[in-house]
Design an enzyme around this catalytic site. Sequence first.
Site, PDB file in Angstrom:
ATOM      1  N   GLY A  67     -57.675  86.754 -20.841  1.00 51.73           N
ATOM      2  CA  GLY A  67     -58.056  85.256 -20.643  1.00 51.73           C
ATOM      3  C   GLY A  67     -58.516  84.557 -21.859  1.00 51.73           C
ATOM      4  N   GLU A 126     -57.541  92.843 -21.476  1.00 49.65           N
ATOM      5  CA  GLU A 126     -56.167  92.973 -21.159  1.00 49.65           C
ATOM      6  C   GLU A 126     -55.593  91.595 -21.740  1.00 49.65           C
ATOM      7  OE1 GLU A 126     -56.182  95.261 -17.004  1.00 49.65           O
ATOM      8  OE2 GLU A 126     -56.650  93.071 -17.007  1.00 49.65           O
ATOM      9  N   PRO A 127     -55.565  90.998 -22.961  1.00 47.20           N
ATOM     10  CA  PRO A 127     -55.011  89.945 -23.535  1.00 47.20           C
ATOM     11  C   PRO A 127     -53.592  89.795 -23.497  1.00 47.20           C
ATOM     12  CG  PRO A 127     -55.270  91.384 -25.366  1.00 47.20           C
ATOM     13  CD  PRO A 127     -55.696  92.189 -24.146  1.00 47.20           C
ATOM     14  N   GLY A 128     -53.252  88.672 -22.917  1.00 46.59           N
ATOM     15  CA  GLY A 128     -51.765  88.428 -22.568  1.00 46.59           C
ATOM     16  C   GLY A 128     -51.402  87.072 -23.463  1.00 46.59           C
ATOM     17  N   ARG A 132     -45.563  74.546 -17.791  1.00 46.76           N
ATOM     18  CA  ARG A 132     -46.977  74.667 -17.845  1.00 46.76           C
ATOM     19  C   ARG A 132     -47.766  73.151 -17.746  1.00 46.76           C
ATOM     20  NH1 ARG A 132     -49.813  76.223 -21.289  1.00 46.76           N
ATOM     21  NH2 ARG A 132     -51.456  77.134 -19.914  1.00 46.76           N
ATOM     22  N   TYR A 172     -50.244  72.762 -14.982  1.00 45.35           N
ATOM     23  CA  TYR A 172     -51.522  72.834 -15.256  1.00 45.35           C
ATOM     24  C   TYR A 172     -52.031  71.798 -16.199  1.00 45.35           C
ATOM     25  CZ  TYR A 172     -50.172  77.742 -14.823  1.00 45.35           C
ATOM     26  OH  TYR A 172     -49.730  78.879 -14.280  1.00 45.35           O
ATOM     27  N   CYS A 230     -34.528  66.324 -12.938  1.00 46.50           N
ATOM     28  CA  CYS A 230     -34.292  65.229 -12.142  1.00 46.50           C
ATOM     29  C   CYS A 230     -35.746  64.751 -11.341  1.00 46.50           C
ATOM     30  CB  CYS A 230     -33.335  65.264 -10.830  1.00 46.50           C
ATOM     31  SG  CYS A 230     -31.834  65.277 -11.855  1.00 46.50           S
TER      32      CYS A 230
END
Length: 463
Positions: free
Chosen positions: A278, A320-322, A360, A364, A391
Amino acid sequence: MSRSAHPAGPRYADVLPEGHYVAPPADLNALDPRVWSRTVSRGEDGAVSVGGLDVRVLAEEFGTPAYILDEDDFRARCRAWRDAFGDEADVFYAGKAFLSRAVVRWLHEEGLNLDVCSAGELATALAAGMPAERIALHGNNKTTDEIRRAVESGVGRIVLDSFQEIARVAHIAERLGRRQRVQIRVTVGVEAHTHEFIATAHEDQKFGFSLAGGQAAEAVRRALKLDGLEVVGIHSHIGSQIFDTSGFEVAAHRVVGLLAQIRDEHGVQLPEIDLGGGLGIAYTSEDDPREPHEIARSLRAIVTRECESADLAVPRLSVEPGRAIAGPTTLTLYEVGTVKELPGLRTYVSVDGGMSDNIRTALYDAEYSVALVSRGSTAEPMLARVVGKHCESGDIVVRDAFLPADLAPGDLIAVPATGAYCRSMASNYNHALRPPVVAVTGGEARVIVRRETEEDLLRLDVG
Ligand code: LLP
């Protein structure tokens, strides 16, 4: 892009929210190193290169749109996380950010573990040779097939998310004659300061067992009784794109509190805690993320302090970094197709991709940066909105951006920090063909995920 209230009748106030003035950057040719990957630079002729390769050459060879992944940057980030946490902790890269076989090999070589959340991600990890014991399986609704494949292949841990799943994993493991290592995912009740859709530790959402409601303690109670399970720890993930680490402090405090409660009730101390991923990255110059060593130092300090005050041995920590690994490594290269000036409003710059390669912004309200990369320019800044070719009017890639006013069809522009959750969330909307991922390093480029073709689309359409 800096935003501030502009009292003196700003040039763009009528088109920006709440009378906010978006100031043009001092130099449109500058590339902020916090936002662009580390081998990106602008050459003397004004064109940008990455991994030692001119973007014009990359566009010529691989077409646009294309995700250009800076391999040196990816590996350096893996090492920074690994070194920051050291041998007493484990770093699991969150594969949902972006996963391919090449990425799995880099992770393996750089000493990281891998978090997967579906059979597809598990298959990719195993196909590329990640040792199963270094894989963790996540998900709030793992299918029995996913659980069976994970247990059979010997994954290092399964993170349990519901009472049904506790029974299911135990049953499958027992049938296979295994004892599966598991963690219990808890909801710590933290309000993470991020977009609602990517916050995961408040009470009213689908993940984990509530700590406050007592379900977490009950989950541990049930799991400890089952022969097929070896309960090794507690897991918490509070959300995504978070800059303020106070949420992690609260999470650590509450997770350690649960460990103490488990020790008191069952006489066992669980050996692991995972504080999830996160951590935020810089999408624009406004964002100021913390470095892995600062994060590691503060998480270790919090966990140690909390354990001391609860009289517990310090458990093995994992994270758990992504996004923090994959995000900054990649830019999306687009060709400008049309430039439409709406007098008194702004200029719409249409590119050859859009919401199918970056959802994104639409989903978001994410903010991105953008720059002209095929040449430099000394033209005046123009307020632009970079939009795709799909479209619908929500098809926006960069909502507010300054680009040089001489921008023209055929120019190449690049959006940095698209390495996480762009290719992995890409779609075929309007039957768009998903772009390739091209890894560049030391003047060499290699396609690691190829561009989709019309044959790929038609192959699935069986008539
Ligand atoms: N661990 C768990 C259990 C997760 O659910 C996630 C992300 C991560 C780690 C990695 O989080 P990261 O370090 O990448 O923020 N599609 C959204 C993000 C969804 C994240 C889902 N889980 C976006 O584009 O912002």
